[in-house]
Design an enzyme around this catalytic site. Structure first.
Site: not given
Length: 448
Positions: A303, A346, A352, A361, A382
């Site tokens: 990814h 992450h 963000e 989403y 997160h």
């Protein structure tokens, strides 16, 4: 290239004018609403055509490098010195600027429900609700994120922001932005950027409107470098649209509001300031349809980083470190083999703020809904919730197209501080962190 870019016919109201656009990003445009209104071969002739005044609007210092030098010449019925009388400080409502320390909310991953549409009459200025602030408005660094709720058009009211440029991201309902450069209409899945110092008013098109607003205190938004991607894909310059000249010759009492230094001021005028008959230059408002964004991604495995979805960036003085990145997560194919396809878990040096325009989403199929928002501040972990993790870990890895979705992110190098409204409005989900509770220990040293 001009799109419906015929000269605009004078009307006493902007409703008499059909918007037209010129395509390109950062171009040196020229447009006139009356033939011959633009001088040829010079900027400030001794006498302008039609009795107009020549005025320069600078978005950068005079000595900025040519590639970063932004300015436009405006030919208007009255110079802007006639657009300012005695200013009085006025109430900011729920609009806040950085630095703002209103609430001692502990650090956490945060998520909000969408605000309901209010029943009372709210113009744009009354309907702004600041969610986060970052940096310092007085040093021209950082940003603020806002929601807007609008139930009434601005009538005989105008506004400009001296503190920063403004990006409108509609989520519900369309907007008509009547600017001194021309008229822009936007709907959900489109954005508009109004540079600092540009006068405008906000009108409703088809009923109440709700959306997101990014106030950029720093360097102007620009297209990111493509690097080895090459000359194509991502946001293409030709898809950005700048309005053609349109003006009002309207002698009716008007209020002009100015945001300056984190405060709001108002003065009264006897006429409309939307009086630019012609203009040329590269400092102007524009719109962009997010559905024209051409995403790139992994076609083998893994990814990639979300930076590949950057639409616009506000650079800082540190190369590769953005004051703000505006990133979207649009419709796209997921084809990576032997790969956990949603965004990975992450911790990030950047902060963000995310919103959802429509759809679902992929990393948060529950709880993150259109009109809502989330905040993952710097160095707070997160990632996907239990449902997304299980589905991505066990699903068949056939090509899948994510359709009917449009999420976005305002990412900044500065920590984003939550306002009193964001902390206390009742929209904050107190159980957001519970979405990771189901992530159980799976480690087994005897099973590779």
């Amino acid at each position: 290239m001009n799109i419906n870019a015929a000269p605009q016919i004078l009307g006493r109201s902007s409703q008499d004018i059909t918007p037209g656009y010129m395509s390109g990003f950062g171009n040196s445009f020229e447009t006139e609403a009356l033939p011959g209104a633009l001088p040829v071969g010079r900027n400030s002739p001794q006498r302008c055509a039609y009795g107009l005044y020549a005025e320069q609007l600078s978005g950068s210092p005079f000595t900025a490098p040519r590639g970063a030098n932004e300015r436009s010449w405006l030919y208007r019925i009255r110079p802007s010195v006639k657009h300012s009388g005695r200013f009085a400080k006025t109430d900011m409502g729920l609009w806040r600027s950085a630095p703002c320390f209103e609430h001692d909310l502990p650090i956490a991953q945060l998520r909000w429900d969408p605000p309901p549409m209010p029943q009372e009459a709210l113009t744009f200025l009354q309907g702004v609700r600041t969610m986060t602030t970052a940096g310092d408005v007085n040093t021209q660094a950082g940003m603020a994120t806002h929601l807007y709720l609008i139930t009434q058009s601005m009538v005989d009211q105008h506004f400009y922001n001296a503190d920063g440029e403004m990006m409108f991201v509609p989520q519900q309902g369309s907007l008509r932005l009547v600017t001194e450069f021309g008229i822009i209409t936007i709907e959900p899945a489109e954005i508009a950027v109004i540079p600092r110092g540009v006068k405008f008013r906000v009108e409703l098109v088809d009923g109440p409107a709700r959306g997101y607003l990014c106030e950029n205190y720093g360097g102007a938004f620009t297209l990111p470098e493509r690097g080895p991607i090459g000359a194509n894909c991502l946001a293409n310059s030709r898809d950005f649209l700048t309005p053609v000249a349109a003006y009002e010759d309207k002698d009716t009492p008007t209020e002009l509001y100015v945001k300056w230094g984190g405060s709001l001021y108002v003065t009264k005028l006897p006429h409309s300031p939307i009086d630019v008959v012609a203009w040329h230059g590269n400092y102007a408002p524009y719109k962009y349809d997010l559905r024209t964004y051409s995403p790139v991604g992994a076609i083998g495995f893994d990814h990639p980083d979300p930076s590949i979805f950057t639409v616009l960036t506000s650079p800082s003085e540190t190369p590769g470190t953005a004051n703000i990145d505006f990133v979207i997560f649009p419709e796209r194919w997921m084809v990576a083999d032997n790969t956990f396809r949603p965004p990975w878990y992450h911790m990030n040096i950047m902060s963000e703020f995310m919103g959802l325009i429509y759809g679902v989403y992929d990393a948060k199929p529950q709880g993150f809904v259109p009109g809502g928002a989330s905040l993952h501040n710097m160095m707070l972990p997160h990632g996907p919730d239990r449902e997304a993790f299980d589905h991505a870990s066990n699903g068949e890895l056939k090509p899948v197209k994510l359709t009917g979705t449009m999420a976005f992110m305002f990412e900044t190098r500065y920590p984003q501080r939550v306002t009193e409204y964001a902390a206390s409005s009742g929209l904050l989900q107190d159980d957001y962190a519970d979405c990771w509770n189901g992530l159980e220990k799976r480690f087994d040293p005897n099973r590779p």
